[in-house]
Scaffold this motif. Structure first.
Motif, PDB file in Angstrom:
ATOM      1  N   ALA A   1      10.302  -1.326   5.342  1.00  0.00           N
ATOM      2  CA  ALA A   1       9.014  -2.017   5.159  1.00  0.00           C
ATOM      3  C   ALA A   1       7.875  -1.012   5.070  1.00  0.00           C
ATOM      4  CB  ALA A   1       8.775  -2.997   6.308  1.00  0.00           C
ATOM      5  N   CYS A   2       7.884  -0.019   5.956  1.00  0.00           N
ATOM      6  CA  CYS A   2       6.832   1.016   5.929  1.00  0.00           C
ATOM      7  C   CYS A   2       6.872   1.805   4.621  1.00  0.00           C
ATOM      8  CB  CYS A   2       6.991   1.968   7.104  1.00  0.00           C
ATOM      9  SG  CYS A   2       6.595   1.274   8.705  1.00  0.00           S
ATOM     10  N   ASP A   3       8.072   2.055   4.122  1.00  0.00           N
ATOM     11  CA  ASP A   3       8.242   2.881   2.932  1.00  0.00           C
ATOM     12  C   ASP A   3       7.940   2.124   1.645  1.00  0.00           C
ATOM     13  OD1 ASP A   3       8.992   5.314   1.619  1.00  0.00           O
ATOM     14  OD2 ASP A   3      10.938   4.419   1.144  1.00  0.00           O
ATOM     15  N   ARG A   4       8.335   0.851   1.582  1.00  0.00           N
ATOM     16  CA  ARG A   4       8.225   0.111   0.323  1.00  0.00           C
ATOM     17  C   ARG A   4       7.019  -0.826   0.266  1.00  0.00           C
ATOM     18  NH1 ARG A   4      12.901  -3.078  -1.324  1.00  0.00           N
ATOM     19  NH2 ARG A   4      11.960  -2.873  -3.355  1.00  0.00           N
ATOM     20  N   PHE A   5       6.774  -1.568   1.334  1.00  0.00           N
ATOM     21  CA  PHE A   5       5.768  -2.620   1.278  1.00  0.00           C
ATOM     22  C   PHE A   5       4.418  -2.221   1.871  1.00  0.00           C
ATOM     23  CE2 PHE A   5       9.969  -4.732   1.764  1.00  0.00           C
ATOM     24  CZ  PHE A   5      10.092  -5.141   0.453  1.00  0.00           C
ATOM     25  N   TYR A   6       4.428  -1.248   2.772  1.00  0.00           N
ATOM     26  CA  TYR A   6       3.178  -0.825   3.417  1.00  0.00           C
ATOM     27  C   TYR A   6       2.902   0.654   3.177  1.00  0.00           C
ATOM     28  CZ  TYR A   6       3.702  -5.304   5.724  1.00  0.00           C
ATOM     29  OH  TYR A   6       3.848  -6.650   5.971  1.00  0.00           O
ATOM     30  N   ARG A   7       3.422   1.169   2.073  1.00  0.00           N
ATOM     31  CA  ARG A   7       3.250   2.598   1.767  1.00  0.00           C
ATOM     32  C   ARG A   7       1.764   2.951   1.709  1.00  0.00           C
ATOM     33  NH1 ARG A   7       5.562   7.122  -0.192  1.00  0.00           N
ATOM     34  NH2 ARG A   7       7.670   6.294  -0.113  1.00  0.00           N
ATOM     35  N   GLY A   8       1.375   3.934   2.500  1.00  0.00           N
ATOM     36  CA  GLY A   8      -0.012   4.380   2.526  1.00  0.00           C
ATOM     37  C   GLY A   8      -0.961   3.406   3.206  1.00  0.00           C
ATOM     38  N   ALA A   9      -0.425   2.364   3.852  1.00  0.00           N
ATOM     39  CA  ALA A   9      -1.291   1.372   4.506  1.00  0.00           C
ATOM     40  C   ALA A   9      -0.716   0.987   5.871  1.00  0.00           C
ATOM     41  CB  ALA A   9      -1.438   0.137   3.625  1.00  0.00           C
ATOM     42  N   PRO A  10      -0.613   1.953   6.784  1.00  0.00           N
ATOM     43  CA  PRO A  10      -0.042   1.630   8.101  1.00  0.00           C
ATOM     44  C   PRO A  10      -0.852   0.571   8.847  1.00  0.00           C
ATOM     45  CG  PRO A  10      -0.970   3.849   8.086  1.00  0.00           C
ATOM     46  CD  PRO A  10      -0.970   3.368   6.672  1.00  0.00           C
ATOM     47  N   HIS A  11      -2.175   0.505   8.573  1.00  0.00           N
ATOM     48  CA  HIS A  11      -3.005  -0.504   9.253  1.00  0.00           C
ATOM     49  C   HIS A  11      -2.536  -1.908   8.886  1.00  0.00           C
ATOM     50  CE1 HIS A  11      -4.788   0.304   5.328  1.00  0.00           C
ATOM     51  NE2 HIS A  11      -5.318  -0.905   5.359  1.00  0.00           N
ATOM     52  N   ARG A  12      -2.112  -2.107   7.638  1.00  0.00           N
ATOM     53  CA  ARG A  12      -1.593  -3.418   7.226  1.00  0.00           C
ATOM     54  C   ARG A  12      -0.259  -3.713   7.912  1.00  0.00           C
ATOM     55  NH1 ARG A  12      -0.427  -2.838   1.883  1.00  0.00           N
ATOM     56  NH2 ARG A  12       0.516  -4.899   1.935  1.00  0.00           N
ATOM     57  N   PHE A  13       0.563  -2.681   8.066  1.00  0.00           N
ATOM     58  CA  PHE A  13       1.836  -2.846   8.776  1.00  0.00           C
ATOM     59  C   PHE A  13       1.581  -3.273  10.214  1.00  0.00           C
ATOM     60  CE2 PHE A  13       4.867  -0.768  11.686  1.00  0.00           C
ATOM     61  CZ  PHE A  13       5.997  -1.499  11.379  1.00  0.00           C
TER      62      PHE A  13
ATOM     63  N   ILE B   1       5.690   3.746  16.731  1.00  0.00           N
ATOM     64  CA  ILE B   1       6.106   5.102  16.352  1.00  0.00           C
ATOM     65  C   ILE B   1       6.448   5.164  14.865  1.00  0.00           C
ATOM     66  CG2 ILE B   1       7.898   6.850  16.684  1.00  0.00           C
ATOM     67  CD1 ILE B   1       7.973   5.875  19.673  1.00  0.00           C
ATOM     68  N   ALA B   2       7.193   4.178  14.372  1.00  0.00           N
ATOM     69  CA  ALA B   2       7.596   4.176  12.961  1.00  0.00           C
ATOM     70  C   ALA B   2       6.383   4.099  12.045  1.00  0.00           C
ATOM     71  CB  ALA B   2       8.540   3.002  12.677  1.00  0.00           C
ATOM     72  N   GLY B   3       5.425   3.242  12.380  1.00  0.00           N
ATOM     73  CA  GLY B   3       4.221   3.115  11.558  1.00  0.00           C
ATOM     74  C   GLY B   3       3.420   4.405  11.514  1.00  0.00           C
ATOM     75  N   LEU B   4       3.282   5.062  12.673  1.00  0.00           N
ATOM     76  CA  LEU B   4       2.522   6.317  12.734  1.00  0.00           C
ATOM     77  C   LEU B   4       3.238   7.440  11.986  1.00  0.00           C
ATOM     78  CD1 LEU B   4       1.314   6.208  16.448  1.00  0.00           C
ATOM     79  CD2 LEU B   4      -0.075   5.844  14.399  1.00  0.00           C
ATOM     80  N   VAL B   5       4.550   7.576  12.227  1.00  0.00           N
ATOM     81  CA  VAL B   5       5.316   8.655  11.591  1.00  0.00           C
ATOM     82  C   VAL B   5       5.389   8.453  10.075  1.00  0.00           C
ATOM     83  CG1 VAL B   5       7.621   9.678  11.370  1.00  0.00           C
ATOM     84  CG2 VAL B   5       6.662   9.245  13.625  1.00  0.00           C
ATOM     85  N   MET B   6       5.687   7.231   9.653  1.00  0.00           N
ATOM     86  CA  MET B   6       5.768   6.970   8.217  1.00  0.00           C
ATOM     87  C   MET B   6       4.397   7.125   7.559  1.00  0.00           C
ATOM     88  SD  MET B   6       8.897   6.397   7.305  1.00  0.00           S
ATOM     89  CE  MET B   6       8.765   5.535   5.738  1.00  0.00           C
ATOM     90  N   GLY B   7       3.344   6.688   8.245  1.00  0.00           N
ATOM     91  CA  GLY B   7       1.991   6.849   7.705  1.00  0.00           C
ATOM     92  C   GLY B   7       1.648   8.311   7.499  1.00  0.00           C
ATOM     93  N   LEU B   8       1.995   9.149   8.494  1.00  0.00           N
ATOM     94  CA  LEU B   8       1.734  10.587   8.385  1.00  0.00           C
ATOM     95  C   LEU B   8       2.565  11.204   7.258  1.00  0.00           C
ATOM     96  CD1 LEU B   8       0.476  13.222   9.435  1.00  0.00           C
ATOM     97  CD2 LEU B   8       2.364  13.367  11.073  1.00  0.00           C
ATOM     98  N   ALA B   9       3.841  10.840   7.191  1.00  0.00           N
ATOM     99  CA  ALA B   9       4.728  11.393   6.157  1.00  0.00           C
ATOM    100  C   ALA B   9       4.252  11.017   4.759  1.00  0.00           C
ATOM    101  CB  ALA B   9       6.156  10.903   6.387  1.00  0.00           C
ATOM    102  N   GLN B  10       3.699   9.815   4.606  1.00  0.00           N
ATOM    103  CA  GLN B  10       3.237   9.379   3.285  1.00  0.00           C
ATOM    104  C   GLN B  10       1.903   9.999   2.909  1.00  0.00           C
ATOM    105  OE1 GLN B  10       3.411   5.188   4.017  1.00  0.00           O
ATOM    106  NE2 GLN B  10       5.625   5.095   3.733  1.00  0.00           N
ATOM    107  N   ARG B  11       1.091  10.332   3.896  1.00  0.00           N
ATOM    108  CA  ARG B  11      -0.198  10.982   3.612  1.00  0.00           C
ATOM    109  C   ARG B  11       0.001  12.414   3.145  1.00  0.00           C
ATOM    110  NH1 ARG B  11      -5.142   9.369   4.780  1.00  0.00           N
ATOM    111  NH2 ARG B  11      -5.553   7.591   6.090  1.00  0.00           N
ATOM    112  N   LYS B  12       1.044  13.053   3.671  1.00  0.00           N
ATOM    113  CA  LYS B  12       1.326  14.455   3.355  1.00  0.00           C
ATOM    114  C   LYS B  12       2.728  14.559   2.777  1.00  0.00           C
ATOM    115  CE  LYS B  12      -2.350  16.003   5.808  1.00  0.00           C
ATOM    116  NZ  LYS B  12      -3.434  16.786   5.297  1.00  0.00           N
ATOM    117  N   PRO B  13       2.923  14.165   1.524  1.00  0.00           N
ATOM    118  CA  PRO B  13       4.277  14.146   0.945  1.00  0.00           C
ATOM    119  C   PRO B  13       5.009  15.481   1.038  1.00  0.00           C
ATOM    120  CG  PRO B  13       2.720  13.055  -0.518  1.00  0.00           C
ATOM    121  CD  PRO B  13       1.911  13.694   0.581  1.00  0.00           C
ATOM    122  N   GLY B  14       4.278  16.568   1.009  1.00  0.00           N
ATOM    123  CA  GLY B  14       4.909  17.888   1.066  1.00  0.00           C
ATOM    124  C   GLY B  14       5.605  18.162   2.384  1.00  0.00           C
TER     125      GLY B  14
END
Length: 200
Positions: free
Chosen positions: A56-68, A138-151
């Motif tokens: 869900a974090c990766d596909r539906f809320y990508r770049g929008a952890p606040h919505r998640f 934890i998942a929302g924060l980690v995925m949000g950080l990973a998506q903000r900094k793809p590198g």
């Protein structure tokens, strides 16, 4: 993809049935209790949750952890708070000795995520929801950080998984006395790893 979600729904129903059966052990033959169906149901649900929430974090809320986070809040808390009102009403009617109405008790029960040892929980089975909520956070924060900094996505996700497993090793070695929050981490990490293995 729709068929996969139907399959997940059927699987969740099966896991819920295992937990329900476990709670009915007193009315069932003795051998049923020895199967530990409740543990199988809960731990399998944690694995499934690791998969579904990371997806869900990766596909539906990508770049929008606040919505998640808002989605999780609205799906869980209003219904849970309604159940709390009913539980407290029953406890008041019965004159339950552990119902104190102290600030610590009220905050622990309404917040779910953390309750100090010894605090009376109005709905005792909420412990599993508390574990889920910690994982969501934890998942929302980690995925949000990973998506903000793809590198740095792979190192961030890898470090999060390794930290969770290290926390589990510490809590296991201490007899579950230290870092108890990590007690169920391997189940969520397994589900999350399963998602990444399939998706990427």
């Amino acid at each position: 993809m729709q068929e996969n979600y139907r399959l997940f729904g059927a699987y969740r129903l099966f896991l819920a049935w295992l937990v329900l059966t476990s709670h009915a052990n007193a009315y069932l033959p003795g051998w049923v209790g020895q199967l530990a169906l409740g543990n199988i149901g809960v731990f399998s649900f944690f694995v499934l949750s690791g998969f579904v929430i990371v997806e869900a974090c990766d596909r539906f809320y990508r770049g929008a952890p606040h919505r998640f986070f808002l989605n999780r809040f609205l799906r869980i808390y209003p219904t849970y708070w309604g159940a709390c009102v009913l539980a407290v009403a029953v406890y008041l009617a019965l004159g339950h000795q552990d119902l104190s109405g102290s600030l610590v008790q009220v905050v622990a029960n309404l917040g779910i995520v953390y309750s100090p040892p010894g605090v009376f929980m109005w709905i005792s089975i909420v412990w599993a929801v508390a574990i889920e909520l910690r994982f969501y956070l934890i998942a929302g924060l980690v995925m949000g950080l990973a998506q903000r900094k793809p590198g740095i996505a792979v190192p961030v996700l890898g470090a999060a998984g390794c930290t969770a497993l290290l926390g589990y090793i510490v809590t296991y070695a201490s007899g579950y006395q230290i870092l108890g929050t990590f007690r169920h981490a391997p189940y969520f990490v397994l589900g999350a790893a399963g998602y990444f293995a399939i998706a990427y």
